[in-house]
Design a protein around this motif. Structure first.
Motif, mmCIF file in Angstrom:
data_model
loop_
_atom_site.group_PDB
_atom_site.id
_atom_site.type_symbol
_atom_site.label_atom_id
_atom_site.label_comp_id
_atom_site.label_asym_id
_atom_site.label_seq_id
_atom_site.Cartn_x
_atom_site.Cartn_y
_atom_site.Cartn_z
ATOM 1 N N GLU A 65 0.832 -1.194 0.000
ATOM 2 C CA GLU A 65 0.000 0.000 0.000
ATOM 3 C C GLU A 65 0.871 1.249 0.000
ATOM 4 O O GLU A 65 1.786 1.377 0.802
ATOM 5 C CB GLU A 65 -0.910 0.003 1.218
ATOM 6 C CG GLU A 65 -1.877 -1.178 1.236
ATOM 7 C CD GLU A 65 -2.737 -1.210 2.480
ATOM 8 O OE1 GLU A 65 -3.599 -0.317 2.619
ATOM 9 O OE2 GLU A 65 -2.528 -2.130 3.296
ATOM 10 N N LYS A 92 0.497 5.724 -1.290
ATOM 11 C CA LYS A 92 -0.488 6.775 -1.498
ATOM 12 C C LYS A 92 -1.190 6.575 -2.842
ATOM 13 O O LYS A 92 -0.562 6.609 -3.897
ATOM 14 C CB LYS A 92 0.195 8.144 -1.461
ATOM 15 C CG LYS A 92 -0.773 9.291 -1.529
ATOM 16 C CD LYS A 92 -0.091 10.626 -1.401
ATOM 17 C CE LYS A 92 -1.131 11.729 -1.473
ATOM 18 N NZ LYS A 92 -0.500 13.050 -1.384
ATOM 19 N N GLY A 93 -2.491 6.302 -2.780
ATOM 20 C CA GLY A 93 -3.285 6.144 -4.000
ATOM 21 C C GLY A 93 -3.198 4.781 -4.661
ATOM 22 O O GLY A 93 -3.799 4.570 -5.714
ATOM 23 N N TRP A 101 -3.157 0.401 -4.000
ATOM 24 C CA TRP A 101 -3.208 -0.849 -3.248
ATOM 25 C C TRP A 101 -2.875 -1.943 -4.246
ATOM 26 O O TRP A 101 -3.466 -2.012 -5.311
ATOM 27 C CB TRP A 101 -4.601 -1.072 -2.653
ATOM 28 C CG TRP A 101 -4.735 -2.369 -1.916
ATOM 29 C CD1 TRP A 101 -4.477 -2.579 -0.601
ATOM 30 C CD2 TRP A 101 -5.170 -3.630 -2.455
ATOM 31 N NE1 TRP A 101 -4.728 -3.902 -0.281
ATOM 32 C CE2 TRP A 101 -5.156 -4.567 -1.403
ATOM 33 C CE3 TRP A 101 -5.572 -4.054 -3.720
ATOM 34 C CZ2 TRP A 101 -5.521 -5.898 -1.581
ATOM 35 C CZ3 TRP A 101 -5.926 -5.384 -3.896
ATOM 36 C CH2 TRP A 101 -5.914 -6.285 -2.828
ATOM 37 N N GLU A 137 -5.436 -1.627 -7.293
ATOM 38 C CA GLU A 137 -6.572 -0.725 -7.154
ATOM 39 C C GLU A 137 -5.996 0.660 -6.887
ATOM 40 O O GLU A 137 -5.047 0.805 -6.111
ATOM 41 C CB GLU A 137 -7.491 -1.174 -6.023
ATOM 42 C CG GLU A 137 -8.180 -2.485 -6.337
ATOM 43 C CD GLU A 137 -9.137 -2.934 -5.250
ATOM 44 O OE1 GLU A 137 -9.431 -2.152 -4.322
ATOM 45 O OE2 GLU A 137 -9.590 -4.090 -5.331
ATOM 46 N N PHE A 138 -6.576 1.663 -7.553
ATOM 47 C CA PHE A 138 -6.055 3.018 -7.476
ATOM 48 C C PHE A 138 -7.097 3.978 -6.930
ATOM 49 O O PHE A 138 -8.298 3.767 -7.089
ATOM 50 C CB PHE A 138 -5.643 3.510 -8.873
ATOM 51 C CG PHE A 138 -4.628 2.638 -9.558
ATOM 52 C CD1 PHE A 138 -3.291 2.713 -9.214
ATOM 53 C CD2 PHE A 138 -5.004 1.738 -10.538
ATOM 54 C CE1 PHE A 138 -2.349 1.911 -9.843
ATOM 55 C CE2 PHE A 138 -4.076 0.934 -11.176
ATOM 56 C CZ PHE A 138 -2.745 1.024 -10.828
ATOM 57 N N SER A 139 -6.607 5.076 -6.347
ATOM 58 C CA SER A 139 -7.487 6.169 -5.935
ATOM 59 C C SER A 139 -6.776 7.487 -6.219
ATOM 60 O O SER A 139 -5.563 7.529 -6.411
ATOM 61 C CB SER A 139 -7.840 6.049 -4.444
ATOM 62 O OG SER A 139 -6.668 6.156 -3.657
ATOM 63 N N GLY A 140 -7.548 8.550 -6.258
ATOM 64 C CA GLY A 140 -6.986 9.878 -6.485
ATOM 65 C C GLY A 140 -6.236 9.977 -7.801
ATOM 66 O O GLY A 140 -6.628 9.390 -8.812
ATOM 67 N N LYS A 180 -5.351 6.918 -9.883
ATOM 68 C CA LYS A 180 -6.389 6.295 -10.709
ATOM 69 C C LYS A 180 -6.175 6.695 -12.170
ATOM 70 O O LYS A 180 -6.298 5.875 -13.072
ATOM 71 C CB LYS A 180 -7.768 6.740 -10.216
ATOM 72 C CG LYS A 180 -8.875 5.831 -10.606
ATOM 73 C CD LYS A 180 -10.131 6.181 -9.839
ATOM 74 C CE LYS A 180 -10.978 4.940 -9.734
ATOM 75 N NZ LYS A 180 -12.049 5.050 -8.790
#
Length: 144
Positions: A81, A83-84, A86, A110-113, A116
């Motif tokens: 993990e 930042k942004g 997983w 899996e991405f965020s922010g 992504k």
């Protein structure tokens, strides 16, 4: 995003696992690795957490590794993990013959922010980076 990579290593399964399952050896085949710090759980065992710092281009990336499966010589898996991001990595080792081993790695991201967008724009770069580490390990192991 999901993908898999593999590499065939001209070493016995026993030798591959011995080289792979060594914290000190990480620095020999991961040139971007700056530090590895265990901070929770039984070191090297399921549930253990470690902080890894990598130099990626001009920036440093810190991630937390959590070991989820340690069934060597067959499997070593974990989550990573940052930042942004997983990332679940499942590593499978199988003997081809007494002097050759296949290492197959399955990745799930899996991405965020902002990440992504990076995952959507550059999915091939993640697979390429994963293959690079398998190839670096192969070169290291075959040179030992």
């Amino acid at each position: 995003m999901k993908y898999s990579n593999e590499v065939v290593i001209k070493k016995s399964l026993k030798e591959v696992i011995s080289l792979f399952d060594s914290e000190e050896n990480l620095f020999k085949w991961q040139p971007e690795l700056l530090s590895f710090e265990h901070f929770s759980g039984d070191k090297g065992e399921v549930g253990a957490k470690s902080r890894l710092r990598y130099k990626m281009g001009k920036r440093e990336v810190e991630m937390v590794e959590t070991i989820t499966v340690k069934d060597l010589p067959k499997e070593f898996s974990g989550t990573y993990e940052a930042k942004g991001v997983w990332n679940e990595v499942k590593n499978f080792f199988e003997p081809i013959d007494e002097n050759t081993t296949r290492w197959r790695s399955e990745n799930h991201f899996e991405f965020s922010g902002f990440m992504k967008l990076m995952g959507w724009l550059m999915p091939g770069s993640f697979k390429k980076q994963s293959q690079k580490y398998l190839d670096l390990f192969k070169a290291f192991a075959e040179g030992e």
